[in-house]
Design an enzyme around this catalytic site. Structure first.
Site, short mmCIF file in Angstrom:
data_model
loop_
_atom_site.label_atom_id
_atom_site.label_comp_id
_atom_site.label_asym_id
_atom_site.label_seq_id
_atom_site.Cartn_x
_atom_site.Cartn_y
_atom_site.Cartn_z
N MET B 1 22.91 59.11 -2.30
CA MET B 1 23.11 57.67 -2.37
C MET B 1 23.54 57.11 -1.03
O MET B 1 24.68 56.65 -0.90
CB MET B 1 24.20 57.37 -3.40
N PRO B 2 22.70 57.10 -0.05
CA PRO B 2 23.14 56.51 1.21
C PRO B 2 22.79 55.01 1.31
O PRO B 2 21.78 54.55 0.75
CB PRO B 2 22.36 57.30 2.27
N TYR B 3 23.66 54.33 2.00
CA TYR B 3 23.44 52.93 2.37
C TYR B 3 23.73 52.83 3.86
O TYR B 3 24.78 53.31 4.32
CB TYR B 3 24.37 52.02 1.57
N HIS B 41 19.01 52.93 1.01
CA HIS B 41 18.78 51.53 1.37
C HIS B 41 19.25 51.32 2.82
O HIS B 41 20.30 51.83 3.20
CB HIS B 41 19.56 50.60 0.44
N GLU C 7 26.91 54.93 5.00
CA GLU C 7 27.76 55.27 3.86
C GLU C 7 27.03 56.29 2.99
O GLU C 7 25.89 56.07 2.59
CB GLU C 7 28.10 54.02 3.04
#
Lengths: 72, 72, 72, 72, 72, 72
Positions: B1-3, B41, C7
């Site tokens: 789950m990277p942003y 994202h 993140e």
């Protein structure tokens, strides 16, 4: 290596005020943390009044009601 | 789950360059962290030159002085 | 003057992987935008699985159900 | 002291929808965390389709291919 | 309605220094923008040296090489 | 493609409360913006009381003075 983000409502902040914020924050960090100012970046982000909510209300609505964020 | 958020000064970044950044960062994260790209994202945020401060100065002032951020 | 925040969920990202992310993102920006790497800062922020929600669920719950973010 | 940032693609979000998001998030935090709403700020940031990447593609390209983010 | 985020490397910033940063930034915004300080929030985020990249290198590696961020 | 960051002071937020925030925000966005929840990510970031400033004071100091952020 400091990075500072300043988010404010878009209500006529002038170029000179932005310069004062950038200079002031950078000087503060240089003084308090002894950081090389060439490693300090400051980003100002203006936010439209419709996009900033306070106490569950859009700031644009608060302004229409005569409620400002001014210091008294 | 990277942003991932990429903040750059607004100085004529093209649609193609943005695509290269998005593709490149996503590929990098897929390769290094073995992440499903459908969970990655990437957001690019361009910042006006008056709003980015470096070493206590607005970038717009630095540009007027002929100081760029270009690689030498 | 780029600043990049990455993140990711805190799931055993190693020091070497972080270095590869930092090097990779900086090289990408240098190549695509022709930026001086001495003006590029990259910050990695690991987020606990209880603190990252996806599709309305905590990632920690998804992991307990055997759902990973791995590339297939 | 909560601060909430909501980032969404710029695809015709109306003033009323923004108000619903601000009201809804503030009420949620007041209920779940028992926080005074006068200490809760919510900022909405709309992101252009060229500037939001998903799975390595610009959202603007995905939209041109007929791929939306709508709930099915 | 200002919100300020200060990101610095985690290198022994004291409680007193944090207080000086919070007080200094709030005063600056009150003075320059005439904002009610009760609407100004400041968040300090310390970042581990492995997680902050500069010029493509982890700050932890730079520190091992004797390269600091101190003002000269 | 929404991404939401919730920043709150670290004052005993439970795993269940975090789940309620994640579920609540995702449902809100799904309802108001008609977004596919599989494209919505929510990140909660707890901030130490020494690191959150309000009205120029560290929250840790305010708490020592008996000033809370509780709803009345």
């Amino acid at each position: 290596m400091p990075y500072v983000k300043i988010e404010v409502t878009r209500e006529g902040v002038t170029r000179k005020q932005k310069q004062e914020l950038i200079k002031g924050v950078t000087d503060l960090i240089t003084t308090v943390l002894n950081k090389d100012p060439h490693l300090t970046h400051v980003v100002i982000q203006e936010v439209n009044l419709d996009d900033w909510g306070y106490a569950g209300e859009q700031t644009s609505v608060l302004r229409e009601q005569g409620i400002t964020a001014d210091r008294h």
